[in-house]
Design a protein around this motif. Structure first.
Motif, PDB file in Angstrom:
ATOM      1  N   UNK A 128     -23.989  10.236  56.855  1.00 51.58           N
ATOM      2  CA  UNK A 128     -24.621   9.200  57.671  1.00 51.58           C
ATOM      3  C   UNK A 128     -23.623   8.615  58.661  1.00 51.58           C
ATOM      4  N   UNK A 129     -22.391   8.374  58.205  1.00 54.10           N
ATOM      5  CA  UNK A 129     -21.349   7.847  59.092  1.00 54.10           C
ATOM      6  C   UNK A 129     -21.021   8.847  60.198  1.00 54.10           C
ATOM      7  N   UNK A 130     -20.968  10.127  59.853  1.00 49.79           N
ATOM      8  CA  UNK A 130     -20.709  11.161  60.862  1.00 49.79           C
ATOM      9  C   UNK A 130     -21.823  11.208  61.900  1.00 49.79           C
ATOM     10  N   UNK A 137     -19.602  17.261  64.358  1.00 51.46           N
ATOM     11  CA  UNK A 137     -19.249  18.622  64.763  1.00 51.46           C
ATOM     12  C   UNK A 137     -17.802  18.749  65.246  1.00 51.46           C
ATOM     13  N   UNK A 138     -16.967  17.764  64.999  1.00 48.52           N
ATOM     14  CA  UNK A 138     -15.576  17.865  65.443  1.00 48.52           C
ATOM     15  C   UNK A 138     -14.874  19.017  64.733  1.00 48.52           C
ATOM     16  N   UNK A 142     -19.371  20.527  60.002  1.00 46.38           N
ATOM     17  CA  UNK A 142     -20.821  20.649  60.222  1.00 46.38           C
ATOM     18  C   UNK A 142     -21.510  19.754  59.198  1.00 46.38           C
ATOM     19  N   UNK A 143     -21.405  18.451  59.434  1.00 47.47           N
ATOM     20  CA  UNK A 143     -22.014  17.487  58.517  1.00 47.47           C
ATOM     21  C   UNK A 143     -23.523  17.472  58.726  1.00 47.47           C
ATOM     22  N   UNK A 152     -27.358  18.354  64.782  1.00 45.71           N
ATOM     23  CA  UNK A 152     -26.033  18.915  65.041  1.00 45.71           C
ATOM     24  C   UNK A 152     -25.697  18.915  66.531  1.00 45.71           C
ATOM     25  N   UNK A 153     -26.690  19.148  67.386  1.00 40.99           N
ATOM     26  CA  UNK A 153     -26.405  19.289  68.815  1.00 40.99           C
ATOM     27  C   UNK A 153     -25.902  17.975  69.427  1.00 40.99           C
TER      28      UNK A 153
END
Length: 422
Positions: A128-130, A137-138, A142-143, A152-153
């Protein structure tokens, strides 16, 4: 080279960009519906979801660079615009994911275990934080938060927004160090597909700053774009995986070539189509309002559809035994996404004003509203308060961001008068 002050995207092209944006979102929606609700239906475009995201990236580069030249020429305006555009829909999507997954798992927890192959990951505070910080996606991350895999996009998209902001608004001496720092934080995966976004930027400059190509050349460009796209789909589709996947160096090379060539096809198509539409009479006079309205909910459709589809699929599993009901629920999912769009995506002006009121420092802008961005113009002697001026700028900028700018005036101008050289 800058676009001419106050120059607008041609009216026909504006609607066509909306149509492409809506079409790409619908393709992603149908591709997931095909997997989870209607797997017995075999139609080619239902498997084009990956390519649709590449279209999104090119369109994003086109639109963001356009409004950056004609209406968002101050960093505060740009920042508020991005926040008002992204954050409300992102937070709505996170909430919808949590609610839909909770209901679906309560109805049929086994189904979510059954599909736990990349389309569903149990919700977690870390994911959720990501999502909230768009760091999902850094580098090689792939959270995934619940069933919100299409999110993701945004991990790519927001990083490209940040790149453009640093490039356009950072001090000259700090520009290169800041961009290098950004690249180091973003990582190779995001940099690999940045050419797609830059293609949109270059396409905008070609369309706005250059006269249209002649009809034979335009038609040839459109034909070449279709030939390239279908050749890639026919010969290379099985070799490519998703952009966010990092399995091996060889696979990454294949993905890089595949998706960036898809981007080239989109560029050829946009430039050729823009040239044809530029000289054409009004083409979308009756359908235009409907296209604009539907496109105005496409972002919500893209982010929210999958948790709803999975929730409905959990009710019906196995879906092959309930095809009519699955089709009905698919229609209900589509409608529900557009109802949810009324809560956030169609309220950008409200959220922009809310952000400015909560963060007064963002209202201290000296930017002048460009003349003729829409039917309302502001003279150079306008002394309106900074906050109200910012909101006026935001109203026009947000319309341009969504391809919803007030372009009715451009329909009334003879095309020969609308063609200018930069």
């Amino acid at each position: 080279m800058r676009a001419i002050e106050g120059r607008k995207i041609d009216g026909n092209l504006s609607i066509y960009l909306d149509l492409l944006r809506l079409g790409a979102a619908v393709v992603v929606f149908l591709s997931h519906a095909h997997v989870f609700l209607l797997p017995s239906i075999k139609i080619g475009p239902l498997g084009w979801g990956r390519e649709a995201v590449a279209v999104f990236f090119v369109l994003s580069g086109f639109v963001i660079s356009y409004v950056g030249q004609v209406s968002e020429r101050e960093w505060r305006v740009y920042l508020v615009a991005r926040l008002a555009r992204i954050m409300p829909v992102a937070l709505l999507a996170i909430a919808a994911i949590f609610v839909a997954d909770t209901i679906g798992m309560h109805a049929n927890a086994f189904y979510y275990d059954f599909i736990n192959t990349g389309f569903f990951t149990p919700v977690s505070a870390e994911a959720a934080l990501a999502y909230v910080t768009f760091t999902n996606q850094l580098w090689f991350a792939h959270a995934v938060f619940g069933s919100g895999e299409p999110y993701w996009s945004l991990g790519f998209e927001v990083q490209y927004y940040l790149f453009f902001g640093l490039f356009a608004f950072s001090p000259r001496r700090a520009k290169i160090p800041l961009l290098c720092l950004w690249a180091a934080v973003a990582g190779p995966k995001i940099l690999m597909y940045m050419p797609l976004w830059l293609m949109g930027w270059l396409t905008m400059k070609c369309v706005i700053e250059r006269p249209p190509f002649r009809r034979p050349i335009s038609i040839a460009m459109i034909a070449a774009s279709l030939l390239l796209f279908f050749s890639l789909k026919f010969f290379a589709d099985r070799a490519a995986t998703n952009m966010y996947e990092t399995w091996s160096l060889s696979q990454e090379v294949i993905n890089f070539v595949y998706f960036n060539l898809i981007g080239v096809a989109v560029v050829l198509h946009l430039i050729g189509t823009a040239s044809l539409l530029y000289e054409a009479p009004v083409l979308f006079e009756k359908a235009g309002p409907a296209i604009k309205w539907l496109a105005g909910g496409s972002f919500t459709l893209y982010l929210v559809h999958q948790p709803l589809i999975l929730m409905f699929a959990a009710f019906l599993h196995p879906v092959e035994e309930h095809v009519p009901m699955a089709a009905a629920l698919l229609v209900a999912c589509f409608i529900l996404c557009f109802l949810l769009a009324e809560v956030a995506e169609r309220r950008k002006k409200f959220f922009a004003s809310l952000i400015v009121s909560l963060l007064p420092v963002l209202a201290r802008t000296g930017q002048k509203t460009p003349a003729n961005i829409a039917s309302d113009t502001v003279s150079s002697g306008d002394k309106a308060p900074a906050t109200s001026q910012l909101i006026r700028v935001l109203e026009e900028m947000q319309n341009a961001l969504d391809g919803e700018e007030k372009v009715s005036d451009s329909h009334d101008v003879p095309s020969r008068d609308r063609v200018s050289r930069a």
